[in-house]
Design a protein around this motif. Sequence first.
Motif, mmCIF file in Angstrom:
data_model
loop_
_atom_site.group_PDB
_atom_site.id
_atom_site.type_symbol
_atom_site.label_atom_id
_atom_site.label_comp_id
_atom_site.label_asym_id
_atom_site.label_seq_id
_atom_site.Cartn_x
_atom_site.Cartn_y
_atom_site.Cartn_z
ATOM 1 N N VAL A 116 51.908 97.970 15.672
ATOM 2 C CA VAL A 116 50.743 97.230 15.186
ATOM 3 C C VAL A 116 50.568 97.405 13.685
ATOM 4 O O VAL A 116 50.273 96.446 12.966
ATOM 5 N N GLU A 117 50.770 98.611 13.210
ATOM 6 C CA GLU A 117 50.591 98.875 11.782
ATOM 7 C C GLU A 117 51.515 98.005 10.946
ATOM 8 O O GLU A 117 51.107 97.419 9.931
ATOM 9 N N GLN A 118 52.766 97.876 11.376
ATOM 10 C CA GLN A 118 53.722 97.073 10.623
ATOM 11 C C GLN A 118 53.432 95.582 10.769
ATOM 12 O O GLN A 118 53.489 94.825 9.794
ATOM 13 N N ALA A 119 53.099 95.146 11.980
ATOM 14 C CA ALA A 119 52.774 93.735 12.199
ATOM 15 C C ALA A 119 51.571 93.318 11.363
ATOM 16 O O ALA A 119 51.521 92.201 10.833
ATOM 17 N N SER A 120 50.607 94.204 11.234
ATOM 18 C CA SER A 120 49.409 93.898 10.450
ATOM 19 C C SER A 120 49.763 93.659 8.988
ATOM 20 O O SER A 120 49.213 92.758 8.340
ATOM 21 N N ARG A 121 50.692 94.463 8.464
ATOM 22 C CA ARG A 121 51.113 94.274 7.072
ATOM 23 C C ARG A 121 51.908 92.986 6.907
ATOM 24 O O ARG A 121 51.733 92.250 5.931
ATOM 25 N N MET A 122 52.776 92.706 7.862
ATOM 26 C CA MET A 122 53.624 91.523 7.756
ATOM 27 C C MET A 122 52.816 90.233 7.820
ATOM 28 O O MET A 122 53.167 89.233 7.190
ATOM 29 N N LEU A 123 51.721 90.259 8.595
ATOM 30 C CA LEU A 123 50.930 89.048 8.834
ATOM 31 C C LEU A 123 49.575 89.086 8.130
ATOM 32 O O LEU A 123 48.740 88.202 8.354
ATOM 33 N N ASN A 124 49.367 90.121 7.305
ATOM 34 C CA ASN A 124 48.121 90.251 6.545
ATOM 35 C C ASN A 124 46.902 90.093 7.453
ATOM 36 O O ASN A 124 46.008 89.279 7.215
ATOM 37 N N THR A 125 46.885 90.879 8.524
ATOM 38 C CA THR A 125 45.830 90.737 9.519
ATOM 39 C C THR A 125 45.441 92.097 10.069
ATOM 40 O O THR A 125 45.996 93.134 9.673
ATOM 41 N N THR A 126 44.498 92.094 10.990
ATOM 42 C CA THR A 126 44.078 93.304 11.690
ATOM 43 C C THR A 126 44.078 93.018 13.183
ATOM 44 O O THR A 126 43.383 92.104 13.649
ATOM 45 N N TYR A 127 44.863 93.771 13.926
ATOM 46 C CA TYR A 127 44.921 93.601 15.380
ATOM 47 C C TYR A 127 43.816 94.418 16.042
ATOM 48 O O TYR A 127 43.507 95.531 15.617
ATOM 49 N N SER A 128 43.258 93.837 17.099
ATOM 50 C CA SER A 128 42.186 94.501 17.840
ATOM 51 C C SER A 128 42.469 94.449 19.332
ATOM 52 O O SER A 128 43.326 93.687 19.797
ATOM 53 N N ILE A 129 41.733 95.266 20.082
ATOM 54 C CA ILE A 129 41.790 95.232 21.540
ATOM 55 C C ILE A 129 40.672 94.325 22.035
ATOM 56 O O ILE A 129 39.507 94.502 21.663
#
Length: 366
Positions: free
Chosen positions: A139-152
């Motif tokens: 999630v940490e890497q995906a958030s950087r790649m997509l300039n976003t914040t993942y949530s549950i």
Amino acid sequence: MSKYRIMWSTALLLLFVPLASSTPLQTRKWDDFEVKHAWTDAPHGWKCHGPAPEDHVLDMRIALKQDRFDDLVAALYEVSDPSHQKYGQHLSKQEVDELVAPHPNSVETVDSWLAAHGIDLGLVQRMNGGSWLTVPVKVEQASRMLNTTYSIFQHDSTSEYIVRTTSYSLPTILHDHIGVVSPTTYFSTMRSMRTTSFLQPHIKPLDNDIDTAAKLVDPGSLATVPSSCSTTITPACLRALYNSTTYVPKATATNKLGIAGYLEEFANNADLQTFFKKFRTDAVGGTFQTVQVNGGGNDQTDPGVEANLDIQYAEGISFPTPNIYYSTGGSPPFTPDSETPTNTNEPYLDWLNFILAQTTVPQTFT
């Protein structure tokens, strides 16, 4: 200072300027974000429960834009048009892969982006002519790649958990090369996709299809379909309604019917024989093939109501056409935390990628 010394100094300056600026410019290319898709809020029925764990693993799937999609559509029209010289000349998998493959520039650009984020390109799975990429990322890497914040997020009625975001972005340069990235802003629930079939142990036993078929004086005429077919559907009813009661499939050596199964639902062969004896006596002894996808099971001691319904009625109206039941692994419940870092609750794309990787597949799926 001589003019030669000035010229030499200028040459050295021009030589070192690109070297000094190449790294910042390269970085800036991947930091120039533009929104790809966004919701103003979570879709109805979903509630945010806080940030997703940074070490939660996502199977990031990236759809590259297909370079010759218009040619694919044109080819499909040609093979489907009885008046066209290519009618019936269906495309091979290799031909389809060539038509859906992304442009080489798209492949190079997306690979450069992945490599810039430290992803080993040798670990990237490439499917469907290279138009679908799958790579596991935290999630940490995906958030950087997509300039976003993942949530549950949790669904109100099913209590299912998923990891999603309400908005994601891509570097501007990638918008012309990437169609969609998943999982991001698409919210779905496995349980809501369950059908409403259920057992009715106290219902009056059905007539067998020998009795029903005898009432079909003029197969294909709605006026002669037994009234019982308006409340209870059997294979004979379906064959009568579709005017296929007397039809015998002729291309059983090449045609196949595929049935997709999920949620640990297993089709049982012994139950199928019982069904045949009552509703399709000419098919007794016939069976089906089970293909296990992504860790899917095949426990013959634990048949599923939905799986049995699907295979029995598919076989009941298509026999002797071969049937293939695809048992795909992955089922709820799933709680995204440090104890369960990988989601096994969304197997639809796993099944689709499996099918796309095959050289031959059934002509029809249900």
